[in-house]
Structures are given as structure tokens and as C-alpha cells.
Enzyme design. Structure first.
Site: not given
Ligand code: ADP
Ligand code: AMP
Length: 217
Positions: A13, A89, A128, A162, A173
Site C-alpha cells: 500500500k 481498518r 522491509r 520497524r 497483524r
Molecule cells: P504496506 O504499506 O502495505 O505495509 P509496503 O509498501 O511498505 O507495504 O511494502 C512492504 C514491503 O514489500 C517493502 O519492503 C516493499 O519494498 C516490498 N514490496 C512492496 N511492493 C512489492 C512488490 N510488488 N513486490 C515485491 N516487494 C514489494
Molecule cells: P501500518 O503502517 O498501516 O502497517 O500500521 C502500523 C500499525 O499502526 C498497525 O498495526 C496498528 O497498530 C496501527 N494503525 C495504523 N492504522 C490504524 C487504523 N486505521 N486503525 C487502528 N490502528 C491502526
């Protein structure tokens, strides 16, 4: 345009939202990023959210709705729209968002689900890492920096991971996602605005699919 990206943690995302933000000139809003900044800065919000984030649980609806509403009320969101990443969420959050948009006389254009299998999610999240200066997101295998140890975007040389990106917390999660967020898909399907894309392909292929769905230009 008013868009929500929805999908399991680590589905891409944030990666896609940042690219779409530049392509379509629409602000990217990540509640996860807002909450992590609050935790780091030890604000009152951060202190309330820290334990839940570290345990892979959701932060309270009330707190998240407040921070999302504050950000959505800023001028750029009313003039350009938004790409929401990680919010809503829960159904309560989705209803609060509807209410807020209704008072602003706006509506959602699209809710886009990014499909990625749970096994792939574990690999994505555990590999990541982020630039400590600009926050650019990389993966140790799938999305490396062009030059090892140097951020492609800002040239920074320090990276971080993270705290919640470990095998144990990601299991929790994912469980929370299936239990509390998946029901939202039916909610948006019922409104006729849900679209799905395959998030398991390489980043640029996912970007192409997303651009087709969003069609901002
Ligand atoms: P989210 O925001 O949904 O938690 P991220 O965009 O941070 O996910 O992506 C999670 C991990 O996967 C990161 O390390 C990113 O570089 C990697 N990633 C994102 N999209 C892809 C993809 N299409 N293929 C492989 N790795 C990806
Ligand atoms: P994310 O960066 O989206 O993976 O979010 C990291 C963490 O932040 C999640 O695991 C939750 O603990 C908290 N969080 C982020 N967005 C929300 C939401 N919309 N509602 C509740 N908790 C959230």
C-alpha cells in the site's frame, strides 16, 4: 480523487501510494506513518498508541478516527482529494469516514484491494527497511537500493526497520486484518466502488494495474 488502498500489512500500500501520489498529484495519508511519528515524538497520541502498535493490535478507533479526521480536514485534501493507506481498518472507522465526507459534501471514488497471499506477506514484511532521513521504503531482496547502503531518493546512508516487522508480530497483524478489516470489503462492495488488483507481481506491474484502475490522467 478520493481513494482507499486496502490490503494486508506489507501488501504494498505505502509503496504504491507514494508512486500514485506523484503520478496523480494526490496526497498520500498513512495512519501508520502518522502514529509512528507520534510514538517517536512521544506525543500524548503516541504514548496511547505505542503498546498496541508494538503488539500488532489496532489502536483505538476513537484515536485513529481523530487523527485521520484532522488530516482529512486540511486544505490539500479538500482541493486534491486523498489516497488513504491503512485507514479505515474497521467498520466503525469506515462509517466515521463516510460521515466526515458527507459533511464535506464529498464521496469516495474507489476502494482498491491489493491481493497478496499471507506467505508472501511474511517475506515482504521481514525484509522491509526504510531510509532514516526520507522514509523511502525498500526490501532486502525485492526492492534494493540502486547503490548498496545509499538511499535512491535522498542519498541518506542510514536505514531502519520497524519494530513490528518481525515474524511474531506480523502473525498477529495478519490475524487482526482478517478479523477486523476484511469485513470492510463487503461494505465497499455493497457501495459498488470496490476494485481488486493483484499485488503479488513486481512493483512496476502493480503500479501499471493501479494506474489503469485510478485513471487520474
Ligand atoms: P504496506 O504499506 O502495505 O505495509 P509496503 O509498501 O511498505 O507495504 O511494502 C512492504 C514491503 O514489500 C517493502 O519492503 C516493499 O519494498 C516490498 N514490496 C512492496 N511492493 C512489492 C512488490 N510488488 N513486490 C515485491 N516487494 C514489494
Ligand atoms: P501500518 O503502517 O498501516 O502497517 O500500521 C502500523 C500499525 O499502526 C498497525 O498495526 C496498528 O497498530 C496501527 N494503525 C495504523 N492504522 C490504524 C487504523 N486505521 N486503525 C487502528 N490502528 C491502526
Amino acid at each position: 480523487m478520493r481513494i482507499i488502498l486496502i490490503g494486508p500489512p506489507g501488501c504494498g500500500k505505502g509503496t504504491q501510494a507514494k508512486l500514485l501520489q506523484d503520478h496523480c498529484d494526490i496526497p498520500h495519508l498513512s495512519t501508520g506513518d502518522m502514529l509512528r511519528l507520534a510514538v517517536e515524538s512521544e506525543t500524548a497520541v503516541g504514548l496511547r498508541a505505542k503498546t498496541a502498535i508494538e503488539a500488532g493490535q489496532l489502536v483505538s478507533d476513537e484515536l485513529v478516527i481523530q487523527i485521520a479526521a484532522d488530516r482529512l480536514s486540511e486544505r490539500d485534501c479538500s482541493t486534491k482529494g486523498f489516497i488513504l493507506d491503512g485507514f479505515p481498518r474497521t467498520e466503525l472507522q469506515a462509517r466515521a469516514l463516510d460521515k466526515l465526507l458527507e459533511t464535506q459534501k464529498f464521496s469516495l471514488d474507489k476502494v482498491i484491494k491489493i491481493l497478496v497471499a499471507d506467505e508472501v506477506i511474511i517475506q515482504r514484511v521481514t525484509g522491509r527497511f526504510m531510509c532514516m532521513i526520507c522514509g523511502a521504503v525498500y526490501h532486502e531482496e525485492f526492492r534494493k537500493t540502486h547503490v548498496e547502503g545509499i538511499c535512491d531518493i535522498c542519498g541518506g546512508e542510514q536505514f531502519t526497520r520497524r519494530k513490528d516487522d518481525n515474524q511474531e508480530v506480523i502473525t498477529s497483524r495478519l490475524h487482526v486484518y482478517h478479523l477486523q478489516t476484511v469485513p470492510l470489503l463487503a461494505y465497499y462492495q455493497g457501495k459498488g466502488i470496490l476494485e481488486s488488483i493483484d499485488g503479488s507481481s513486481p512493483v512496476d506491474i502493480v503500479t501499471q494495474q493501479l494506474r489503469k484502475v485510478v485513471a487520474c490522467r
